[in-house]
Design a protein around this motif. Structure first.
Motif, PDB file in Angstrom:
ATOM      1  N   LEU A 195       0.828  -1.207   0.000  1.00  0.00           N
ATOM      2  CA  LEU A 195       0.000   0.000   0.000  1.00  0.00           C
ATOM      3  C   LEU A 195       0.863   1.258   0.000  1.00  0.00           C
ATOM      4  N   ASP A 196       1.904   1.283   0.820  1.00  0.00           N
ATOM      5  CA  ASP A 196       2.802   2.440   0.840  1.00  0.00           C
ATOM      6  C   ASP A 196       3.385   2.697  -0.545  1.00  0.00           C
ATOM      7  N   LEU A 197       3.777   1.634  -1.222  1.00  0.00           N
ATOM      8  CA  LEU A 197       4.369   1.771  -2.552  1.00  0.00           C
ATOM      9  C   LEU A 197       3.349   2.266  -3.564  1.00  0.00           C
ATOM     10  N   LEU A 198       2.144   1.687  -3.556  1.00  0.00           N
ATOM     11  CA  LEU A 198       1.119   2.104  -4.515  1.00  0.00           C
ATOM     12  C   LEU A 198       0.721   3.563  -4.313  1.00  0.00           C
ATOM     13  N   VAL A 199       0.666   4.005  -3.070  1.00  0.00           N
ATOM     14  CA  VAL A 199       0.335   5.402  -2.790  1.00  0.00           C
ATOM     15  C   VAL A 199       1.423   6.319  -3.348  1.00  0.00           C
ATOM     16  N   ALA A 200       2.691   5.922  -3.214  1.00  0.00           N
ATOM     17  CA  ALA A 200       3.788   6.735  -3.747  1.00  0.00           C
ATOM     18  C   ALA A 200       3.796   6.742  -5.270  1.00  0.00           C
ATOM     19  N   LEU A 201       3.337   5.655  -5.885  1.00  0.00           N
ATOM     20  CA  LEU A 201       3.299   5.552  -7.344  1.00  0.00           C
ATOM     21  C   LEU A 201       2.097   6.275  -7.956  1.00  0.00           C
ATOM     22  N   ALA A 202       1.037   6.434  -7.186  1.00  0.00           N
ATOM     23  CA  ALA A 202      -0.236   6.909  -7.733  1.00  0.00           C
ATOM     24  C   ALA A 202      -0.186   8.294  -8.380  1.00  0.00           C
ATOM     25  N   PRO A 203       0.514   9.287  -7.813  1.00  0.00           N
ATOM     26  CA  PRO A 203       0.464  10.609  -8.442  1.00  0.00           C
ATOM     27  C   PRO A 203       0.940  10.632  -9.883  1.00  0.00           C
ATOM     28  N   CYS A 204       1.851   9.761 -10.242  1.00  0.00           N
ATOM     29  CA  CYS A 204       2.342   9.752 -11.619  1.00  0.00           C
ATOM     30  C   CYS A 204       1.263   9.262 -12.585  1.00  0.00           C
ATOM     31  N   GLY A 205       0.894   7.993 -12.470  1.00  0.00           N
ATOM     32  CA  GLY A 205      -0.060   7.430 -13.421  1.00  0.00           C
ATOM     33  C   GLY A 205      -1.418   8.085 -13.370  1.00  0.00           C
ATOM     34  N   LEU A 206      -1.951   8.291 -12.173  1.00  0.00           N
ATOM     35  CA  LEU A 206      -3.285   8.859 -12.047  1.00  0.00           C
ATOM     36  C   LEU A 206      -3.289  10.355 -12.316  1.00  0.00           C
ATOM     37  N   GLY A 207      -2.187  11.028 -11.995  1.00  0.00           N
ATOM     38  CA  GLY A 207      -2.093  12.451 -12.300  1.00  0.00           C
ATOM     39  C   GLY A 207      -2.017  12.714 -13.789  1.00  0.00           C
ATOM     40  N   TYR A 208      -1.194  11.940 -14.501  1.00  0.00           N
ATOM     41  CA  TYR A 208      -1.095  12.117 -15.944  1.00  0.00           C
ATOM     42  C   TYR A 208      -2.434  11.803 -16.611  1.00  0.00           C
ATOM     43  N   ALA A 209      -3.146  10.819 -16.073  1.00  0.00           N
ATOM     44  CA  ALA A 209      -4.462  10.502 -16.632  1.00  0.00           C
ATOM     45  C   ALA A 209      -5.420  11.675 -16.460  1.00  0.00           C
ATOM     46  N   GLU A 210      -5.396  12.298 -15.294  1.00  0.00           N
ATOM     47  CA  GLU A 210      -6.276  13.448 -15.071  1.00  0.00           C
ATOM     48  C   GLU A 210      -5.902  14.613 -15.978  1.00  0.00           C
ATOM     49  N   ILE A 211      -4.612  14.869 -16.104  1.00  0.00           N
ATOM     50  CA  ILE A 211      -4.157  15.960 -16.970  1.00  0.00           C
ATOM     51  C   ILE A 211      -4.559  15.698 -18.424  1.00  0.00           C
ATOM     52  N   GLY A 212      -4.271  14.503 -18.900  1.00  0.00           N
ATOM     53  CA  GLY A 212      -4.585  14.171 -20.286  1.00  0.00           C
ATOM     54  C   GLY A 212      -6.077  14.227 -20.565  1.00  0.00           C
TER      55      GLY A 212
END
Length: 235
Positions: A134-151
């Protein structure tokens, strides 16, 4: 083709709401606005592309760690599939995309890693090594989910420049259905893993909330630093 699904909601939505100012600074950064209206200087985008290639290598390593940290078959499969996608498809597509900007793989691999890139990627790995999945997925989330929101937002915004915008392919990549589906799966995995560790709505009522919300907010600020880096190419 069905409309791309919005991955907001669940734990991801709670995390973005908890760091609202930082999140807005990330997804509405001047670099992002320059992509939308086509005004971003080419040398800034080329610098960003080269650093993003190096980032993808570390991102692949971090998702490989997610395989190690997974203790359920569904998480093993999803994490392993993403590692395969990154290493055998996404990086090759990135290299092809960079080729259109005059950057070949030899030049990309020889690019010195910027401090902002190093700081961000090592932070993600540190959180994964020190914590659980969970700690790892939370740290990874801003990249993939952020780029998805921006796009998604830029692609849907009528103010986004289409004709003559050299960055439209980037917007179409991250706003397109394939990337959006991947982001939705990532958000679903985040909720699934959180639920198995006793985190359920209201998310901020969990004993782990202070730690994971801090991890997420830190990663978001490091994403802002990555955009800042893009705007400051070496002379």
């Amino acid at each position: 083709m069905s409309a791309p699904r919005d991955p907001r909601g669940g734990l991801f939505g709670a995390l973005t709401a908890a760091c609202g100012a930082d999140w807005r600074a990330y997804v509405g950064h001047p670099f992002v606005r320059g992509l939308a209206d086509g005004s971003l200087p080419e040398r800034c985008f080329r610098h960003y592309l080269a650093q993003d290639y190096l980032f993808l290598l570390h991102y692949s390593r971090a998702w490989s760690l997610a395989v190690v940290k997974s203790d359920r078959l569904d998480d093993l499969r999803q994490s392993a599939a993403l590692v395969d996608l990154l290493l055998n498809h996404e990086i090759a597509l990135h290299v092809d995309f960079c080729g259109g900007w005059g950057l070949d793989e030899t030049a990309l691999a020889a690019t010195p890693e910027a401090p902002a890139n190093r700081l961000y990627t090592r932070y993600v790995m540190d959180r994964g090594l020190a914590g659980d999945l969970l700690d790892l997925l939370v740290a990874l989330a801003p990249c993939g989910l952020g780029y998805a929101e921006i796009g998604r937002r830029l692609l849907a915004d009528p103010a986004t420049k289409r004709e003559g915008n050299p960055y439209l392919p980037w917007i179409e990549l991250y706003g397109g259905a394939e990337f959006q589906e991947g982001a939705a799966a990532m958000a679903a995995q985040l909720d699934r893993v959180a639920g198995r560790r006793g985190l359920t709505p209201p998310w901020d009522g969990s004993a782990r909330w202070p730690s994971i919300s801090d991890t997420f907010a830190t990663a978001v600020r490091l994403e802002v630093g990555f955009w800042d880096m893009g705007l400051a190419p070496p002379a």
